[in-house]
Design an enzyme around this catalytic site. Structure first.
Site, short mmCIF file in Angstrom:
data_model
loop_
_atom_site.label_atom_id
_atom_site.label_comp_id
_atom_site.label_asym_id
_atom_site.label_seq_id
_atom_site.Cartn_x
_atom_site.Cartn_y
_atom_site.Cartn_z
N GLU A 204 0.82 -1.20 0.00
CA GLU A 204 0.00 0.00 0.00
C GLU A 204 0.85 1.26 0.00
O GLU A 204 2.05 1.22 0.28
CB GLU A 204 -0.92 0.00 1.22
CG GLU A 204 -0.19 0.11 2.53
CD GLU A 204 -1.16 0.04 3.71
OE1 GLU A 204 -1.39 -1.07 4.20
OE2 GLU A 204 -1.68 1.10 4.10
N CYS B 165 7.94 -3.28 15.49
CA CYS B 165 7.69 -2.19 16.43
C CYS B 165 6.32 -2.35 17.09
O CYS B 165 5.38 -2.83 16.46
CB CYS B 165 7.79 -0.84 15.72
SG CYS B 165 9.44 -0.54 15.05
N CYS C 173 7.37 -6.43 7.17
CA CYS C 173 8.56 -5.83 7.79
C CYS C 173 9.01 -6.76 8.92
O CYS C 173 8.19 -7.42 9.55
CB CYS C 173 8.19 -4.46 8.36
SG CYS C 173 9.58 -3.58 9.10
N GLY D 29 7.76 -1.51 5.58
CA GLY D 29 9.12 -2.00 5.42
C GLY D 29 10.16 -1.08 6.01
O GLY D 29 9.89 0.09 6.31
N CYS E 103 0.17 3.19 8.41
CA CYS E 103 0.74 2.37 7.36
C CYS E 103 0.66 0.89 7.73
O CYS E 103 0.86 0.52 8.86
CB CYS E 103 2.17 2.78 7.05
SG CYS E 103 3.32 2.53 8.38
N ASN F 3 -1.46 6.31 15.57
CA ASN F 3 -2.62 5.76 14.90
C ASN F 3 -2.93 4.42 15.57
O ASN F 3 -2.13 3.50 15.46
CB ASN F 3 -2.25 5.49 13.44
CG ASN F 3 -3.04 6.35 12.50
OD1 ASN F 3 -4.27 6.44 12.63
ND2 ASN F 3 -2.36 6.96 11.57
N SER G 32 13.32 7.22 13.13
CA SER G 32 12.23 6.95 14.06
C SER G 32 12.84 6.76 15.44
O SER G 32 13.34 5.68 15.76
CB SER G 32 11.47 5.69 13.63
OG SER G 32 10.92 5.90 12.36
N LEU G 33 12.80 7.83 16.23
CA LEU G 33 13.43 7.76 17.55
C LEU G 33 12.43 7.22 18.57
O LEU G 33 12.68 6.21 19.23
CB LEU G 33 13.93 9.16 17.94
CG LEU G 33 14.89 9.24 19.11
CD1 LEU G 33 16.17 8.45 18.85
CD2 LEU G 33 15.24 10.70 19.45
N CYS H 237 4.03 8.41 -0.58
CA CYS H 237 4.66 7.59 0.44
C CYS H 237 4.75 6.17 -0.11
O CYS H 237 3.74 5.60 -0.50
CB CYS H 237 3.80 7.63 1.71
SG CYS H 237 4.36 6.51 3.00
N CYS I 275 3.18 -0.70 15.27
CA CYS I 275 3.11 -0.64 13.80
C CYS I 275 2.43 -1.87 13.20
O CYS I 275 2.75 -3.00 13.56
CB CYS I 275 4.51 -0.48 13.23
SG CYS I 275 4.53 -0.34 11.44
#
Ligand code: SAH
Length: 330
Positions: free
Chosen positions: A73, A97, A93, A142, A316, A273, A197-198, A86, A100
């Site tokens: 996507e 995380c 992936c 990913g 995502c 999200n 991405s911290l 994007c 995610c």
């Protein structure tokens, strides 16, 4: 002659056509017999738009179908500074995380350079010349630096004057922080905008959210991004998804100030999200504003990221998940 036994200028011709989403049959300056060879051995259109979901905010979410049937996507966002897309770099992936959706089923496979490029080509074709993608963010499904060779080849292809001619400055690569690869990217002379991405300011907190934090410490990340800045001159962007009770108190703000000091950087705060399968809670708008104000008062350059297309598929990976789950329930 190229390695394939055909004159090298054919490659330029094909690359120009491919960049315009043209099937082999319509590549009008190629000999017929050559077109037949190409049709037997190669794929002309790597990506097809399967479904589109238009958001009230003007963005459009796409589900794309790859030649092997996999689904990925992406999202198209018309902005006043240019049309942005994007793109995904992997099917699934492996980073896992905590918040995610992309990592839920693990990694299925890496995307080929042409499949990453193909997402832009497909959307440019969908735009029918009314507009054109000028900005790319590698922030779909990913981990781009976990697919380093294909992603860097994609950057070179997207950048090429015979193709889409998208400047590296207009490409943002978002990574969970694979430090060795950040250094490699800098050493190899790439100049894309680096987003890291911290999401947390201590190793302990980061490990709660991101398994990769067990491999690389926050200190190592800061060392790598400073190196990236020194080599490229590019400002570093940090992504920071706000998680209730995890990463947004006074001490986080203070630590963020320390971590972002001494080199040009910006913190993109992200409203979480919510993902059904994940037990991670976001914060309210007021809490986000308070955290932002605290950072700004301390002199940290930070903004809350505008989120696009939340009404048509959310974070995502969620849209693809919903398709896979639908299939599982069929
Ligand atoms: N693998 C890359 C790209 C991931 S997607 C990376 O880790 O940077 C881009 C950003 O969205 C990352 O910062 C990621 O952590 C964040 N993200 C993923 N799921 C999210 C969610 N549910 N809510 C908010 N941000 C999310």
């Amino acid at each position: 002659m190229g390695k394939s036994g055909f004159p090298k200028f054919r490659a330029t011709q094909i690359f120009k056509w491919i960049s315009k989403n043209t099937p082999f049959d319509r590549m009008s300056d190629l000999p017929k017999s050559f077109v037949e060879t190409l049709k037997n051995d190669y794929i002309d259109i790597a990506i097809n738009i399967d479904k589109e979901f238009k958001s009230v905010d003007g963005s459009v979410k796409f589900l794309y179908r790859l030649c092997d049937g996999n689904i990925i996507e992406g999202i198209y966002m018309p902005h006043n500074y240019g049309d942005t897309i994007c793109v995904s770099t992997q099917v699934g992936c492996s980073m896992g995380c905590a918040f995610c959706a992309s990592g839920i089923g693990g990694l299925v496979r890496n995307l080929e350079p042409g499949e990453i490029l193909g997402q832009i080509i497909a959307v440019n074709a969908w735009l029918k010349g009314k507009s054109k993608i000028t900005n790319v963010v590698l922030m779909g499904s990913g981990e781009p630096l976990d697919n380093y060779e294909n992603v860097t080849k994609f950057i070179r292809l997207a950048n090429h004057a015979d193709g889409l001619n998208i400047s590296q400055r207009n490409i943002s690569l978002s990574t969970c922080g694979l430090c060795d690869k950040i250094v490699q990217l800098a050493d190899e002379g790439y100049g894309v905008t680096l987003s890291v991405s911290l999401h947390a300011t201590t190793d302990e907190h980061r490990q709660n959210l991101m398994p990769i934090a067990k491999r690389y410490s926050v200190a190592e990340i800061i060392k790598a991004v400073k190196y990236y800045f020194e080599k490229t001159g590019r400002r570093i962007i940090f992504e920071y998804s706000m998680v209730k009770g995890e990463n947004m108190d006074f001490f986080d703000a203070k630590r963020l100030k320390e971590l972002t000091k001494g080199y040009p950087s910006h913190v993109n705060l992200i409203m979480l999200n919510p993902v059904k399968e994940k037990n991670v809670k976001g914060c309210t708008k007021e809490e986000a504003q308070r955290f932002l104000k605290r950072l700004n008062d301390m002199g940290v350059s930070a903004t809350i990221r505008r989120s696009s297309g939340t009404d048509v598929g959310g974070a995502c990976g969620q849209l693809r998940r919903s398709v896979i789950k639908g299939k599982e329930n069929e």
